[in-house]
Every structure is written in C-alpha cells, then in structure tokens.
Design a protein around this motif. Structure first.
Motif, PDB file in Angstrom:
ATOM      1  N   SER A  19      -7.132   7.979  42.464  1.00 17.82           N
ATOM      2  CA  SER A  19      -8.542   7.884  42.846  1.00 17.82           C
ATOM      3  C   SER A  19      -9.428   8.291  41.672  1.00 17.82           C
ATOM      4  O   SER A  19      -9.107   9.206  40.915  1.00 17.82           O
ATOM      5  N   ILE A  20     -10.546   7.569  41.553  1.00 22.81           N
ATOM      6  CA  ILE A  20     -11.526   7.865  40.503  1.00 22.81           C
ATOM      7  C   ILE A  20     -12.351   9.078  40.933  1.00 22.81           C
ATOM      8  O   ILE A  20     -12.816   9.140  42.082  1.00 22.81           O
ATOM      9  N   PRO A  21     -12.554  10.068  40.079  1.00 24.97           N
ATOM     10  CA  PRO A  21     -13.389  11.213  40.460  1.00 24.97           C
ATOM     11  C   PRO A  21     -14.774  10.740  40.912  1.00 24.97           C
ATOM     12  O   PRO A  21     -15.388   9.897  40.247  1.00 24.97           O
ATOM     13  N   LEU A  24     -17.739  10.495  38.436  1.00 26.12           N
ATOM     14  CA  LEU A  24     -17.699   9.574  37.300  1.00 26.12           C
ATOM     15  C   LEU A  24     -18.558   8.357  37.614  1.00 26.12           C
ATOM     16  O   LEU A  24     -18.156   7.438  38.319  1.00 26.12           O
ATOM     17  N   GLN A  25     -19.789   8.354  37.087  1.00 23.53           N
ATOM     18  CA  GLN A  25     -20.757   7.297  37.341  1.00 23.53           C
ATOM     19  C   GLN A  25     -21.336   6.838  36.006  1.00 23.53           C
ATOM     20  O   GLN A  25     -21.872   7.633  35.253  1.00 23.53           O
ATOM     21  N   GLY A  26     -21.208   5.558  35.699  1.00 24.78           N
ATOM     22  CA  GLY A  26     -21.747   5.059  34.447  1.00 24.78           C
ATOM     23  C   GLY A  26     -20.969   3.869  33.949  1.00 24.78           C
ATOM     24  O   GLY A  26     -20.176   3.276  34.682  1.00 24.78           O
ATOM     25  N   THR A  27     -21.181   3.505  32.689  1.00 27.38           N
ATOM     26  CA  THR A  27     -20.546   2.330  32.105  1.00 27.38           C
ATOM     27  C   THR A  27     -19.919   2.681  30.767  1.00 27.38           C
ATOM     28  O   THR A  27     -20.561   3.298  29.916  1.00 27.38           O
ATOM     29  N   LEU A  28     -18.672   2.284  30.613  1.00 31.01           N
ATOM     30  CA  LEU A  28     -17.969   2.409  29.349  1.00 31.01           C
ATOM     31  C   LEU A  28     -18.031   1.062  28.644  1.00 31.01           C
ATOM     32  O   LEU A  28     -17.504   0.066  29.134  1.00 31.01           O
ATOM     33  N   LEU A  29     -18.716   1.022  27.501  1.00 21.29           N
ATOM     34  CA  LEU A  29     -18.833  -0.200  26.702  1.00 21.29           C
ATOM     35  C   LEU A  29     -17.797  -0.170  25.594  1.00 21.29           C
ATOM     36  O   LEU A  29     -17.616   0.857  24.937  1.00 21.29           O
ATOM     37  N   ARG A  30     -17.115  -1.304  25.373  1.00 24.54           N
ATOM     38  CA  ARG A  30     -16.116  -1.390  24.318  1.00 24.54           C
ATOM     39  C   ARG A  30     -16.342  -2.655  23.502  1.00 24.54           C
ATOM     40  O   ARG A  30     -16.803  -3.676  24.032  1.00 24.54           O
ATOM     41  N   ASP A  60     -19.358   5.078  42.667  1.00 24.58           N
ATOM     42  CA  ASP A  60     -18.847   5.505  43.976  1.00 24.58           C
ATOM     43  C   ASP A  60     -17.344   5.298  44.106  1.00 24.58           C
ATOM     44  O   ASP A  60     -16.841   4.852  45.137  1.00 24.58           O
ATOM     45  N   GLY A  61     -16.614   5.629  43.064  1.00 22.06           N
ATOM     46  CA  GLY A  61     -15.162   5.537  43.125  1.00 22.06           C
ATOM     47  C   GLY A  61     -14.596   4.166  42.828  1.00 22.06           C
ATOM     48  O   GLY A  61     -13.369   3.996  42.805  1.00 22.06           O
ATOM     49  N   ASP A  62     -15.447   3.162  42.609  1.00 21.47           N
ATOM     50  CA  ASP A  62     -14.992   1.812  42.267  1.00 21.47           C
ATOM     51  C   ASP A  62     -15.216   1.548  40.784  1.00 21.47           C
ATOM     52  O   ASP A  62     -16.023   2.202  40.124  1.00 21.47           O
ATOM     53  N   VAL A  63     -14.500   0.532  40.278  1.00 17.96           N
ATOM     54  CA  VAL A  63     -14.645   0.125  38.886  1.00 17.96           C
ATOM     55  C   VAL A  63     -14.910  -1.372  38.843  1.00 17.96           C
ATOM     56  O   VAL A  63     -14.234  -2.147  39.519  1.00 17.96           O
ATOM     57  N   PHE A  64     -15.902  -1.785  38.057  1.00 22.02           N
ATOM     58  CA  PHE A  64     -16.244  -3.196  37.906  1.00 22.02           C
ATOM     59  C   PHE A  64     -16.123  -3.578  36.435  1.00 22.02           C
ATOM     60  O   PHE A  64     -16.562  -2.838  35.564  1.00 22.02           O
ATOM     61  N   TYR A  65     -15.559  -4.730  36.189  1.00 21.71           N
ATOM     62  CA  TYR A  65     -15.268  -5.163  34.822  1.00 21.71           C
ATOM     63  C   TYR A  65     -16.017  -6.444  34.488  1.00 21.71           C
ATOM     64  O   TYR A  65     -16.143  -7.340  35.318  1.00 21.71           O
TER      65      TYR A  65
END
Length: 543
Positions: A19-21, A24-30, A60-65
């Motif tokens: 589970s994602i903490p 943890l809210q935000g965006t990781l740019l690569r 909210d615990g989800d990840v979008f790519y």
C-alpha cells in the motif's frame, strides 16, 4: 536497448502490491532518452536518444502514469524528415546525400560554430515557478509538469552570457535556484559563470520566463583558455558554492572543427591524468572567491552528493573516477553486449567511488608547511599546507560502486548522514538500489533479479523526526519481456519494500527528475478519468 512491443493505445493499468502511504501526494517527474531510431537512421549513443518525459502521480493511495516525448525543435525536425537530421553528443549527422553540392556546402558552413541540439533529455529543473526539461546546452524547453506538454524553448544566451549550463542546479530554502554555466564563444574572455534565479522570478501576467530575472553571482576565468573543464554538477553549502575545475576538459578547437573531421562532440572531451584538480570556493553572498588555492590529484567527477560547513571547514562529497571511460560504456554497441562479455572487455574501467574532501577555511600564517589542516575527527580526508601556501587535498573514501546519488533534500547544504543511489557493477546497467550510512560506513540494498532501477528519489514523511524518515521511489524496468515495469516504494529507514505499482505499458530507463508536492486544489485541474486515459507516447516509439 531495443524494446519490441505491440501494444494497444488504451488505459494504463496498475497492479498493486502493498500500500502507498496516504501522505504521499504529488508527482514524480522523470526524464531520459526514449527514442533511438527515426526512419532508417539510429543514434549511436544512449545519451543521444530523444527526450521522453514520464510522470507518476500519487493521490489518495493511487498512482497514475503518463509519458510524452519532449516536442523540441530537434524532435520536430527529425520526425518531419523521417530521419535523424540534428547532431547529438555521440552521433554526428551529415547532409542528405541526395542534396546538391550547394546545400551540402551550406550545411558544413553552418556547423563551423555548433548550434547545439535542444533535445533536453537529462533532467527536469525549476526556475521560479517554471519547469524545464534540460541538458547541458544553451537551450532548455519549458514543460507543463502536470500535462507534460512542451510549452516552448528558451535560450540561456538571451538572458545571461553562457553557451552551456548544467542540468543539476541547487535550490535553497527560499526557493531560489543556483546554477553554473560556461561562456566560450562570443562573450568576451572565456569563463565559468555562477548565477541565481530568484524564487519569485516568474511573471505569469506578462508571460516572461523566470530567466528574465537572472542574477550573475560571479565569474571564474578558465585556467586554460582553449581547454575549459567539463562539469556536470557542483556543490553548495550555506555560504559557499563549490566548483571543481577538473582535468576532464573540453577541447574548443576540436569542438569547432568536429563536423569537418567526421568526429562527434563526445570525442572532444579528454582527461589529462597528469594535470591537477582545482577546487574553487565562492561566497554565495558576495560572489568573491576564497583566496586559498585548493587542489587535488586528477580525477573525473560527474555528480556531487552534498556539501556543508562544520567548524570552519567546508566538507563536500562527490563520486569520482580515475579515467573518463564512463561515456564509452553507453555507446549502443556496448550496451547491447551481454554482461559477461562487457565485463571481460571493459574490466579496466574505473569504478565510481564516493569520496569526501575537506577544505579548511582559516589557515594560521604561522602554520609550518606539510601540516594537515583538517581538524575534524570523523574523516580521514587531509588538507596539507604546502611551501607556496597552496593546500593539497586528499579524500576520504566512503563507498565504492554507486552512482546517481540522492539525499533527503531538506539536508542539502547541511551536515547529513545518509545518501542513496544505484549500485553498479561492471555493466552500464544499475542492478540495485543502495542506502549508504556515512557514520557507520555500512550500506543496505534492494535488488530484484533481471530488474534495473532508476535513480532513487527520497521523499520525506510530513512528520519526519529523523533524516531517513520517508520513502524511496524508483522506476524499475526489465529486459525480460515477461517482467512488466513497475514503480517500487521502499521504506527509507528499513530499506524494505512496502509497495509496488506494476505498469501495463512500456517504460524507458530514465536519468534524472524532479519531485513535486501539490495541495489537493491543484489536482482538481485533472479528473480521474483524464489521468486513467492519458496516452503514453512510448507506445508509438515501440511499435
């Protein structure tokens, strides 16, 4: 390096483990190279591939790519011509053989003074409130950090007198950005330039770039006019900029004539093992250089880890090499070799070594020569006073076999204990993520067979009481088509995996990036439906 996927243009799906903490809210740019062939032409070096930006958004615990190619002028020209028409670091491009002799002559004339590519594939940097894809040339491309759209190109030369600039700036606690560049041609006497862009530099109403408010801190003359030092990054403490003028140099005459002599720009960099390394300390407040001459033996450096001040000393950590062969590892023909063959043919390559240098700030005039001026007790680094008043520095080796270092950025310019990076063996591919404890000189690793993690990014927890309270994020790929790529989340303290999001799409190996934290209102600009259905440009490059 050759990905073969036949994939539909569809929703991007995730399979969660752990589970994602919730904090943890935000965006990781690569950012990194993502397209290596156009039409019937191909790049020769991994650092030449056209920039592909991708992002992982946590909510909210989800990840979008999502991912999109940087729509640079280089990208547009290459795609329009259906061939590579713009030269890169390791790939020199020549006129189409179908052109007439006048067109060919014009092309050669135009390349007498290189106008570098704007294929900004190294990092994402921030000036004011503007975000840019960057490399090490005079062009940067502004992007929208949420949509990944390319907003337009900016030329450093229009704002400050430099031809080249690093893709690794520093940010202070007020949000100001510090960076370095090189003035080679058309700007008077050649020099290194240190500059600052204030946090409030962005003018959204007049649509002026943040660089319009750039402030030059100082300039440092080259010690060799035709052979300036190459630098990929620099150090910063609370009061000083640390610039390492290394013996890895750019041959200006060779650069200017590379096109005519049928050599690429990468071959214009040479390491002089018989030279010395000069270390410059520059006051962030006054722009004046400390008078003491600090020097060390010749080495090659790309990445600084951190720097800070302690008891009238400047301490800085970086990753060094004893030769300049690192770039050669990333030629495509090398990366295609199996690991055993690569090790056998390249076992003499220098391994990356994490080293600490210590510079004394106050030197008593009565101190006799050959005295070690370092008074700190937790390091074996030395700074020997020489007869002529110069200070010869020898490092303390902290760790071997680690690159792409990162820290808890709240400790940037401050005394710190931990750093993170990708563990590398005798291969161009990182095989593990490592956490190094400087105090105990021990390390922990995360590893998964047939998997290659990207640069680890530390994100501090909101209630962090200790330096390593937080998580590590890393995008992981595999050359085994049966293993889908995934984002791994590690507990930074225990270095145990707490979650992973497996991605049902192709993901490229990236280089560097930027982590943005948003408040909830900023997320409302995008619906969940949009995020789930966003298109992945890498599909198109992997047909």
């Amino acid at each position: 390096i050759e990905f073969i996927y036949f994939h539909r243009f569809a929703e991007i799906c995730f399979c969660f483990l752990g589970s994602i903490p919730p904090w943890l809210q935000g965006t990781l740019l690569r950012n990194g190279p993502g397209l290596f062939s156009v039409g019937n032409t191909s790049y020769k070096h991994w650092f030449d591939g056209m920039a592909l930006i991708h992002s992982f958004t946590f909510k909210d615990g989800d990840v979008f790519y999502k991912s999109k190619f940087l729509k640079s002028e280089t990208y547009k020209k290459n795609i329009a011509a259906n061939r590579i028409v713009v030269s890169e670091f390791g790939t020199m491009v020549y006129p189409d053989p179908c052109k007439n002799i006048f067109s060919k002559a014009f092309s050669y004339l135009m390349n007498a003074i290189p106008d570098f590519t704007d294929n900004n594939l190294i990092n994402i940097i921030r000036y004011g409130k503007d975000y840019y894809a960057s490399s090490e040339v005079n062009y940067i491309n502004q992007i929208d950090p949420l949509t990944l759209d390319t907003l337009g190109r900016t030329n450093y030369r229009n704002h400050i007198a430099i031809n080249l600039a690093t893709a690794h700036p520093h940010y202070d606690e007020e949000g100001n950005t510090y960076n370095m560049g090189t003035a080679i041609m058309n700007f008077g006497k050649p020099k290194y330039v240190i500059f600052k862009v204030p946090a409030n530099a962005t003018d959204k109403e007049k649509k002026k770039p943040a660089l319009g408010n750039v402030e030059q801190i100082c300039s440092i003359p080259f010690r060799s006019t035709l052979y300036p030092s190459y630098f990929h990054s620099f150090g910063m403490t609370e009061n000083y900029i640390v610039f390492v003028e290394q013996a890895f140099k750019l041959d200006i005459l060779k650069l200017a004539t590379a096109y005519f002599r049928d050599v690429n720009w990468g071959s214009c960099l040479k390491f002089d093992k018989d030279d010395i390394t000069l270390i410059h300390l520059v006051s962030r407040k006054t722009g004046k250089t400390v008078n003491a001459k600090y020097y060390a033996d010749a080495f090659v450096v790309f990445h600084h880890i951190n720097a800070y001040e302690e008891d009238s000393h400047v301490v800085f950590d970086l990753i060094t090499y004893q030769d300049s062969n690192l770039y050669d590892m990333f030629y495509i023909h090398n990366m295609k070799q199996d690991v055993d063959k690569f090790i056998e043919t390249n076992k003499d390559f220098s391994r990356p070594t994490c080293q600490r240098f210590v510079l004394p700030l106050n030197v008593d005039k009565e101190t006799p020569p050959d005295t070690n001026l370092v008074r700190l007790q937790d390091t074996t680094a030395k700074a020997m006073l020489k007869q002529d008043g110069s200070i010869y520095c020898t490092p303390d080796t902290i760790f071997e076999g680690l690159e792409l270092p990162g820290i808890n950025y709240k400790f940037n310019s401050k005394k710190y204990r931990y750093f993170y990076g990708t563990r590398v063996e005798w291969s161009p591919y990182p095989s593990k993520i490592a956490k190094v404890d400087i105090a105990t000189r021990t390390h922990q690793v995360w590893i998964e067979e047939e998997c290659y993690p990207s640069e680890p990014v530390f994100v501090a927890s909101p209630d962090a009481a200790e330096e390593d309270d937080g998580v590590i994020l890393s995008s992981v790929v595999s050359f085994n088509p049966q293993k889908p790529p995934f984002l791994v989340v590690l507990d930074a303290k225990s270095f145990k995996e707490i979650a992973r999001a497996t991605i049902d799409t192709a993901v490229h190996m990236d280089l560097h990036g930027f982590c943005l934290k948003y408040i909830y209102s900023e997320y409302k600009k995008f619906t969940i439906d949009h995020q789930l259905h966003c298109k992945n440009d890498f599909f198109q490059s992997c047909k």
